[in-house]
Design an enzyme around this catalytic site. Sequence first.
Site, short mmCIF file in Angstrom:
data_model
loop_
_atom_site.label_atom_id
_atom_site.label_comp_id
_atom_site.label_asym_id
_atom_site.label_seq_id
_atom_site.Cartn_x
_atom_site.Cartn_y
_atom_site.Cartn_z
N ASP A 2 0.80 -1.21 0.00
CA ASP A 2 0.00 0.00 0.00
C ASP A 2 0.84 1.27 0.00
O ASP A 2 1.91 1.30 0.61
CB ASP A 2 -0.88 0.00 1.25
CG ASP A 2 -2.27 0.47 0.92
OD1 ASP A 2 -2.53 0.82 -0.25
OD2 ASP A 2 -3.12 0.51 1.83
N HIS A 19 3.15 3.09 -8.81
CA HIS A 19 3.11 1.63 -8.99
C HIS A 19 4.43 1.16 -9.62
O HIS A 19 4.94 0.09 -9.29
CB HIS A 19 1.93 1.22 -9.87
CG HIS A 19 0.60 1.52 -9.25
ND1 HIS A 19 0.29 1.19 -7.95
CD2 HIS A 19 -0.52 2.13 -9.74
CE1 HIS A 19 -0.96 1.56 -7.68
NE2 HIS A 19 -1.47 2.14 -8.75
N LEU A 113 12.77 -20.00 -2.27
CA LEU A 113 11.73 -19.06 -1.80
C LEU A 113 10.49 -19.27 -2.64
O LEU A 113 10.55 -19.27 -3.88
CB LEU A 113 12.22 -17.60 -1.96
CG LEU A 113 11.17 -16.51 -1.73
CD1 LEU A 113 10.74 -16.47 -0.26
CD2 LEU A 113 11.70 -15.14 -2.13
C1 FPP Z 1 -1.87 -0.33 -3.46
O1 FPP Z 1 -1.45 1.03 -3.37
C2 FPP Z 1 -1.12 -1.02 -4.53
C3 FPP Z 1 -1.68 -1.63 -5.61
C4 FPP Z 1 -3.13 -1.69 -5.83
C5 FPP Z 1 -0.85 -2.26 -6.66
C6 FPP Z 1 0.44 -2.89 -6.23
C7 FPP Z 1 1.24 -3.20 -7.45
C8 FPP Z 1 2.58 -3.07 -7.58
C9 FPP Z 1 3.47 -2.72 -6.47
C10 FPP Z 1 3.27 -3.24 -8.90
C11 FPP Z 1 2.96 -4.42 -9.73
C12 FPP Z 1 3.11 -5.72 -9.03
C13 FPP Z 1 4.13 -6.60 -9.21
C14 FPP Z 1 4.12 -7.88 -8.47
C15 FPP Z 1 5.27 -6.32 -10.09
P1 FPP Z 1 -2.48 2.19 -3.67
O2 FPP Z 1 -2.52 2.44 -5.13
O3 FPP Z 1 -3.81 1.84 -3.08
O4 FPP Z 1 -1.83 3.41 -2.92
P2 FPP Z 1 -2.61 4.56 -2.14
O5 FPP Z 1 -3.36 3.92 -1.02
O6 FPP Z 1 -1.50 5.44 -1.66
O7 FPP Z 1 -3.50 5.24 -3.13
#
Ligand code: FPP
Length: 222
Positions: A2, A19, A113
Amino acid sequence: MDGNGRWAQNRGLPRLKGHEQGSKSVGECVEGCRDAGVKYLTLYAFSSENWKRPAAEVTGLMMLLERFLDQKTNEMLEKGVQLRAIGRLDELPAPCRKRLDRAITATAGNDRLILTLALSYSGRTEIVDAVREIVRETAAGRVREEDVTPEFISAHLYTSDVPDPDLLIRTSGELRLSNFLLWQLSYTEIHVTPKLWPDFTKADLFAAIDDYSKRQRRYGGI
Ligand code: FPP
């Protein structure tokens, strides 16, 4: 994982940049787990609820996942990482699914892993899918009432061959489970860090493991 959106917002950048940076933390965290001798790492990469985000963000996230798989499969292969995925994977776009299947097959022989990506995942849906399967087995006469135990339910979840997590790390200070591994987290220790996921480093991972190592786990006993 997050905090990607906030990380980008703090810098006046589009959310997708957060992201993108978050993908780098994935590499760092996988490496850190290997170094620390962690055997299982499960990353909540895309929830069932995330489909509700604007189409451009969803498409961008799927492309990042594809890029990650294109760039990292060989490295995972060489470094003993076995890739798995949990969730309603049939909901993923075909190019993403294809790369995922390829990486899962390629790394199936590794065991240093076990890296599981939760994709189009929801803890409640996982339980629904397990109950549906149990109902089907019951209707076919293969299950009796007394067969249904906690172990039996665990064996019907997507994570049937993965132990329950010892430690849950929540980034960006969030204090909820957000529909993640609801059954499996019953006795899991929780570490909350204010760090946003793109800022999460190996050092933060080691700090979380260190924090965990000081906990006394009693599982309801004394
Ligand atoms: C939540 O943060 C995160 C996500 C919904 C996406 C996570 C994806 C990645 C880290 C990249 C792709 C994945 C891989 C495995 C390469 P948010 O967008 O809700 O953040 P916020 O709460 O600050 O808005």
